[in-house]
Motif scaffolding. Sequence first.
Motif, short mmCIF file in Angstrom:
data_model
loop_
_atom_site.label_atom_id
_atom_site.label_comp_id
_atom_site.label_asym_id
_atom_site.label_seq_id
_atom_site.Cartn_x
_atom_site.Cartn_y
_atom_site.Cartn_z
N THR A 90 0.83 -1.21 0.00
CA THR A 90 0.00 0.00 0.00
C THR A 90 0.87 1.26 0.00
N VAL A 91 2.10 1.13 0.42
CA VAL A 91 3.09 2.21 0.57
C VAL A 91 2.83 3.04 1.83
N THR A 92 1.59 3.52 2.01
CA THR A 92 1.33 4.37 3.18
C THR A 92 0.74 3.59 4.36
N ARG A 93 0.21 2.38 4.07
CA ARG A 93 -0.44 1.61 5.15
C ARG A 93 0.20 0.23 5.28
N GLY A 94 1.46 0.12 4.95
CA GLY A 94 2.16 -1.15 5.14
C GLY A 94 1.88 -2.15 4.03
N THR A 95 2.37 -3.37 4.23
CA THR A 95 2.24 -4.43 3.25
C THR A 95 1.27 -5.47 3.77
N LEU A 96 0.27 -5.82 2.95
CA LEU A 96 -0.73 -6.79 3.36
C LEU A 96 -0.49 -8.10 2.61
N GLN A 97 -0.37 -9.19 3.38
CA GLN A 97 -0.17 -10.50 2.76
C GLN A 97 -1.53 -11.12 2.43
N ASN A 98 -1.55 -11.85 1.31
CA ASN A 98 -2.74 -12.64 0.97
C ASN A 98 -4.01 -11.79 1.07
N ALA A 99 -3.98 -10.65 0.47
CA ALA A 99 -5.07 -9.69 0.63
C ALA A 99 -5.79 -9.44 -0.70
N ASP A 100 -6.93 -8.77 -0.61
CA ASP A 100 -7.74 -8.46 -1.79
C ASP A 100 -7.83 -6.94 -1.97
N LEU A 101 -8.08 -6.56 -3.21
CA LEU A 101 -8.29 -5.13 -3.49
C LEU A 101 -9.47 -5.02 -4.45
N LEU A 102 -10.43 -4.21 -4.07
CA LEU A 102 -11.63 -4.06 -4.90
C LEU A 102 -11.65 -2.69 -5.56
N ILE A 103 -11.84 -2.72 -6.88
CA ILE A 103 -11.94 -1.48 -7.65
C ILE A 103 -13.40 -1.29 -8.05
N GLU B 11 10.24 0.49 2.58
CA GLU B 11 9.13 1.43 2.45
C GLU B 11 9.62 2.80 2.00
N GLU B 12 10.75 3.24 2.56
CA GLU B 12 11.32 4.53 2.12
C GLU B 12 11.64 4.50 0.63
N ALA B 13 12.21 3.40 0.18
CA ALA B 13 12.58 3.27 -1.23
C ALA B 13 11.34 3.25 -2.12
N MET B 14 10.31 2.55 -1.65
CA MET B 14 9.07 2.46 -2.44
C MET B 14 8.40 3.83 -2.57
N ARG B 15 8.49 4.61 -1.52
CA ARG B 15 7.89 5.95 -1.57
C ARG B 15 8.51 6.82 -2.67
N LEU B 16 9.77 6.56 -3.00
CA LEU B 16 10.50 7.41 -3.94
C LEU B 16 9.86 7.43 -5.34
N ILE B 17 9.10 6.37 -5.66
CA ILE B 17 8.50 6.31 -7.01
C ILE B 17 6.97 6.28 -6.96
N THR B 18 6.41 6.54 -5.76
CA THR B 18 4.94 6.47 -5.65
C THR B 18 4.40 7.74 -4.96
#
Lengths: 486, 469
Positions: free
Chosen positions: A48-61, A371-378
Amino acid sequence: MMRKLIAIMLVALVPMWSAVGGTALAQPQPQKRGASGETLIRNATILTVTRGTLQNADLLIRDGKIAAVGSNLKANDANARVIDAAGKFVMPGIVDAHSHSMSDAVNEGTLSVTSMVRIHDILNPAAVNLYRALAGGTTTLNILHGSANTIGGQNAVVKIKYGRPLEEFIFPGALPGIKFALGENVKRATQFNIPGLQQPRRYPATRMGQEEVLRDSFTRARDYKRSWDEHRAGTARGERNRIPPKRDLQLEPLVEILEGRRLVHAHCYRADEIVMLLNLADEFGFKIKTLQHVLEGYKVAPEIARHGAGASLFADNWAYKIEAYDAIPHAAAILVRAGVVVSINSDSDERARRLNIDAAKMMKYGGLTEEEAMRLITINPAIQLGVQDRVGSLEVGKDADLAIWTGHPFSTYSRVETTFIDGDIFFDRQQDLARREELRREREELEKAEANRPPGEGGQPPGAPRGRRPAHTHDDINFDEEGDNR
Amino acid sequence: MKGKKQKAKSKGEQLKSATVFFFFACVCLCGGLSSGVLAQQDSSQRGPAFLSGTPGTFVIRNARIVTVSGVDIENGSVVIKDGRIEQVGARVKTPSGAREINARGLSVYPGMIDLSTAMGLVEIPQGANATVDTSEVGEMNPNARAFYGINPHSAHIAVTRVNGVTNVLSLPQGGLISGQAAFINLLGATPAEMAVTPAAALVVNFPRVVAAGGGGGFLAFLLQQQAPNITEAITQRDRQVEGLRKMLRDAEAYGRSIDAAARDTSVPRPDQDIVLAALVPYVRGEQPVVFRADREADIRAAVRFAEEMKLRAIILGGTDAWKAAQLLKEKNVPVVLNNTLDLPPNEDAPYDVLYENAAKLSQAGIRFAIATNDDPAHVRDLPYHAGMSAAFGLPRAEALKAVTLYPAQIMNAADKLGSIEVGKLANLVVTDGDLLDARTNIRHLFINGRQVPLVSRHTELYEQFKSRK
């Protein structure tokens, strides 16, 4: 119809498309979401970048937005598109804060202050490198002018809605910006010399002149603003028959800067010119939103943090010219630790395809966390462009701009499977693979056309193979053979 | 600052005079010298180890050893003695006086090898011409040797090796016959100390059908505006190939007449010709000839030309190599791919056409290596070129070989380099993760059996500025 036309890449090259029916598409058209407007991505690792990493999770669009992120999500509609992403990773679409993609021109290099020109006017939505960036998980670009001018022109923030009309690319609500530039490129220190094409020297030719050009421009802009402010105040007081000041399209964007309504993205290299610009901005009372490239920014990280400027860097480019000789790949880490909002950009159609790896390197050079590195491109570049409420992280209510990766995006062994923007698919590897045979046949057909036959087989001798006009994939006034970045 | 400048000048003997001049010019032009520019000359943080490594006997213990040529050893040791790998295995005998490195949790790999660089031949390509030694004047320069242009004190060398690349081929670039490439270790105070093979390959830009001027970028675009038609362009290309053929035939004849004179004193010895003499080992197939060729037609033409002239060809570039796979396989010509991360060559090419080039060559059984491309600043990114190939179909073990064992084999140096085997040069990298992963840190580095400090221009500037408040 328009949509179809721009999706046919070969049309740009060969006027024979109608002969082969015009039905074969060179690149996949974006898939419309299901009638319900719902897509459910299941069983993924979600960064999620701002809310941590969720394992085995779903995302609804739903309706182009992220409707839910969590476990055991259900779509409302039985016909929703469902993607099983077990073993895969989902990350936000990459935001590239420095790009020249889809630009038909890059420098209005006649004057050094060209704040009146607009990138928006010369964007080409059919540039194929946009599709290649999507295939690298990149979804948002900050399209800037080049660095030939002290004040280069007005930018455009776009979503890469490849296959759609240009109007749909423009990022709604993004704050307008402008390109500044300092140093060697403005000096034209590395101008190329072609017989018959000598460029005359142009003011400013030194860093002294660059400071003066900025000071002069903002002095004029301040006076211009005052004359309009007085006029508006007078009109508000009910004074009739006031003659409004003459409009000045060069100064209007600078007034917007003074009023905080236009973001400054300033190309810079050396520590001294960075400090000069920050001091000048402080003196005139405006902010530099991002320092671009800012190769020696790590030397003056506290000064940058004090001004509140962001920094948008290359990951590890260096030594391509003299002012780049002190660049170090640890710069991002130093600036992050000084409290600066830092992003990693591409400035290149090539590197825009693999910003994930450029960000990953920042864990090694200077030891940023994942997480810091991921923020650099998001989220960080999103903040720098003023679109952080829309993109840059996977949170409920944000735009569904994201990519599904085969593994962790920081692994060199991973690649993108599917890229979404506003919930629609704009890149899908399986779809891409499925269309290749069709493409190959189309090319074969085109090669049989009379205009393309070799001499002796009926056609006129064609010209020798030549490239198209090179895309302006980098912002340097010196067109080097590499053709990328700097 | 002033004292520092003086000090830097006193160490000027370490630098090529051109470099000194360049820095001097920089002072004059810019009116000030950033402290970082000085860092290259300020070697106060750099002991002799920075220059030539620390020799000795070493044993690396408790490591995962990725031998590349054989199976991985999950918990083993490597003994380094007299510059070579003396022992490898789960158990080794520790020689007396060996320095021990506990590598628990770490992995040992052979150093990576990049066969497409201009390492040492260029410091700053734009706006600093005095630092560029890549291309000689003229079309035929077989006797231009990279070995004599390499600056051992280029900042690029240490920056590259601390990322795990221990060897490169440094190639000249200009003309038709560019010159001879040098195969070097990235350690040493002189080119002689660095050299694995000083004259390792002849470099030929194989003639291609182009519009006037050739080359790339904006200049080529301008020149292409007066492009000849294709018939003229083909004639021009054929003329260049003929020129190449003639020169190589002359070298053959020269070699024969020298030999004849040596065998029989009644045969007059020909006048010495150092240019033709330079070509003799190549026309006799004793040494490889690198043909830069990217388009299918050019690759095919280069392979056929090499066959006709009995040359040991290596294709460098290979954008379209997958299209000529059958021919390359049939003629057993290896390919050094140096554009894995380039944009596709055509607008309608699949987005991954170059990402998956290596996988296609591997499937076709063609010998290949993965390389970067010329610019010394980016050679350290070599592992990520290989990693991208692995993301697009190349098995991971093959991707690793493509930057270690395969380039060693292509350079005929697999007896010295490319894997962890007894007797090879101890060019070793100790990592905390997968060698091809961008997040991986290098923990120890050995080149030529010497321990090399993990210091570079970049780490020095980082140390200098990281805590500035």
